[in-house]
Design a protein around this motif. Structure first.
Motif, short mmCIF file in Angstrom:
data_model
loop_
_atom_site.label_atom_id
_atom_site.label_comp_id
_atom_site.label_asym_id
_atom_site.label_seq_id
_atom_site.Cartn_x
_atom_site.Cartn_y
_atom_site.Cartn_z
N ASN A 125 1.20 4.12 -2.95
CA ASN A 125 1.01 5.54 -2.69
C ASN A 125 2.21 6.36 -3.16
OD1 ASN A 125 -1.51 5.13 -1.55
ND2 ASN A 125 -0.72 4.96 0.53
N ASN A 185 2.01 6.80 -6.76
CA ASN A 185 0.73 7.37 -7.22
C ASN A 185 -0.10 6.36 -8.00
OD1 ASN A 185 1.19 10.04 -6.16
ND2 ASN A 185 2.65 10.35 -7.85
N GLU A 187 0.83 -1.21 0.00
CA GLU A 187 0.00 0.00 0.00
C GLU A 187 0.86 1.26 0.00
OE1 GLU A 187 -4.01 0.85 -0.42
OE2 GLU A 187 -3.39 -1.08 0.38
N ASP A 194 -3.37 4.02 -7.82
CA ASP A 194 -4.64 3.92 -7.10
C ASP A 194 -5.17 2.50 -7.11
OD1 ASP A 194 -4.70 6.68 -6.62
OD2 ASP A 194 -5.66 7.06 -8.55
#
Length: 281
Positions: free
Chosen positions: A229, A232, A225, A234
């Motif tokens: 992030n 970038n 995760e 999703d």
């Protein structure tokens, strides 16, 4: 020596909605028939599993732990516990998902019936977390996939014993541990080298464990995760700790990592090594 396939990366090639194909006992053979037809073209397989946590802790402190120590701990847990979910994302080398001739694209989530939450060993916190994320333990136990039938179909699916298939994973020692246990229908072998030999026989040499590969970016650290992030990326379907959703996020994050940090297909140098078990498999 098997020639590794060039990985060509596009920026977000999928504009269609993505649907998770939930696999239970009633549609297991239909879904494997689809996968068997697709794997020749969509031969990059991103994989994630969900399992009942960890009930045994390492007996050697982190600073002195060797790959054999990690394997001994993995074997103790995998031998004692049962797989809950397996997520598979199939793509081609450009990152395109199969659309099966429809307006949507598809990934797979297999839900196993083997785990009985009321009687089987598990870590309570892990089970509560999976329940919060939407895992339906009662449905799976009543209507889920039997692992023996799964192993029969997977052995004939083209996913294993296929040198053209590339596996993309994140921190995948336990993922492969549970799959090996199901496919060989036995406890894991005693030694690390024998385990890695079985992994190579089943899954080939084109295995990318992103947790291992990302060390060579000299930048990326952390869990899936966090890496997503940082890059970038999703999550476009489902929730964290749902195997189908995590398998797709693993692929998309790997894709972005390769685009950003590994030019001229340099990433191929790091294939074939599972993080924490760093003996060439």
């Amino acid at each position: 020596m098997i020639e590794k396939q060039t990985i060509r990366m596009k920026e977000d090639p999928n504009s269609k909605s993505i649907i998770v194909r939930e696999v239970l006992a009633h549609n297991l053979e239909v879904e494997f028939n689809l996968i068997r037809e697709l794997v020749g073209k969509y031969n990059f397989i991103s994989m994630d599993t969900e399992f009942p946590g960890f009930i045994y802790s390492p007996t050697v402190d982190y600073l002195h732990r060797q790959p054999s120590d990690n394997y001994n701990n993995l074997k103790a847990n995998v031998d004692a516990l049962k797989l809950i979910q397996l997520g598979l994302t199939l793509t081609d080398a450009g990152g395109n998902l199969p659309d099966l001739g429809t307006k949507n694209c598809y990934i797979w989530e297999f839900n196993f019936r083997d785990f009985d939450v009321d009687h089987d060993l598990h870590d309570k916190n892990s089970i509560e977390m999976l329940r919060r994320q939407g895992v339906n333990f009662k449905r799976n136990f009543s209507h889920g996939v039997d692992s023996i039938r799964f192993s029969e179909l997977m052995m004939a699916s083209g996913l294993v014993f296929n040198p053209s298939v590339n596996w993309v994973t994140f921190h995948s020692a336990y993922d492969f541990g549970y799959l090996v246990k199901i496919l060989i229908r036995s406890h894991l072998p005693t030694g690390l080298k024998e385990f890695l030999s079985i992994v190579r026989q089943l899954f080939g040499s084109n295995v990318y464990d992103m947790k291992y590969v990302m060390q060579y970016s000299n930048v990326l650290v952390g869990g899936l995760e966090g890496i997503a992030n940082t890059l970038n990326v999703d999550r476009v379907v489902g929730k964290a700790h749902q195997a189908g959703s995590d398998s797709l996020l693993t692929w998309k994050t790997f894709q972005k990592m390769v685009q950003t940090y590994f030019i001229n297909n340099e990433v191929q140098k790091y294939a074939g090594v599972i993080f924490g078990l760093e003996i060439q498999s």
